[in-house]
Design an enzyme around this catalytic site. Structure first.
Site, short mmCIF file in Angstrom:
data_model
loop_
_atom_site.label_atom_id
_atom_site.label_comp_id
_atom_site.label_asym_id
_atom_site.label_seq_id
_atom_site.Cartn_x
_atom_site.Cartn_y
_atom_site.Cartn_z
NE ARG A 197 4.94 -5.61 7.06
CZ ARG A 197 4.22 -5.13 5.95
NH1 ARG A 197 4.47 -3.78 5.87
NH2 ARG A 197 3.53 -5.85 5.25
CB SER A 253 5.88 0.68 0.72
OG SER A 253 6.94 0.22 0.97
CG HIS A 300 11.55 -2.10 2.73
ND1 HIS A 300 10.52 -1.03 2.30
CD2 HIS A 300 10.62 -3.13 2.74
CE1 HIS A 300 9.65 -1.39 1.94
NE2 HIS A 300 9.38 -2.77 2.22
CE LYS A 338 -5.50 2.62 -14.00
NZ LYS A 338 -6.97 2.45 -14.10
#
Ligand code: PNS
Length: 168
Positions: free
Chosen positions: A90, A127, A17, A41
């Protein structure tokens, strides 16, 4: 004055990032990093925690600011007088979904999207993988700035210990 937005979830922000944000800052006068205010969640960090980590990680770039956003990205762009969205790509597999969003956003308000290829050395970093690897006890320190890697490992350990700090 040219102004671009780098939007994302950044849970947590990675070197991949930051590569895209830093390079965007060299192409535009001002860059706003916009953190989606969606508390999923599976999120490791709250949106505000992500803003704080990004603010620290981007502190060396005077033309980069960080903000939370709710709702549609195109509305955030309109409110902040931003007419370019910059998205890192990416892998080819990113492209289908990103192209669809870019075309939809353009249709909604005319805002354009520019795709920036991620530096090859970070093209496999996400991530999602960072959260999975850290959760399973793997070493993620190569993929994140040091303080963020520390916070990630601490958060994972807290979760395992039964503590659920403020992240959802
Ligand atoms: O890091 P991510 O998960 O790829 O970020 C995705 C994000 C937050 C940039 C994207 O989901 C988004 O723009 N959300 C805002 C809601 C919106 O505008 N939806 C319509 C997209 S066409």
């Amino acid at each position: 004055m040219s102004r671009a937005v780098c939007p994302g979830s950044f849970d947590p922000v990675t070197h991949g990032h930051l590569d895209v944000i830093g390079r965007t800052g060299r192409l535009f006068d001002e860059v706003v990093v916009a953190v989606g205010n969606n508390v999923s969640k599976n999120a490791l960090f709250t949106p505000q925690e992500r803003v704080d980590m990004l603010t620290e990680a981007c502190s060396g770039w005077p033309n980069v600011t960080v903000a939370l956003f709710d709702g549609l990205l195109v509305d955030f762009c309109a409110t902040h007088d931003i007419n370019v969205i910059v998205k890192g790509l990416r892998l080819v597999s990113d492209f289908d979904y990103e192209l669809q969003m870019a075309q939809m956003n353009r249709e909604l308000t005319g805002v354009d999207t520019v795709f920036m290829p991620t530096a090859p050395r970070w093209s496999y970093v996400s991530s999602t993988l960072i959260r999975e690897i850290a959760g399973l006890g793997g070493d993620v320190t190569a993929f994140l700035p040091g303080p963020i890697a520390d916070r990630t490992l601490r958060r994972v350990a807290d979760r395992k210990g039964g503590n659920h700090p403020d992240a959802a």
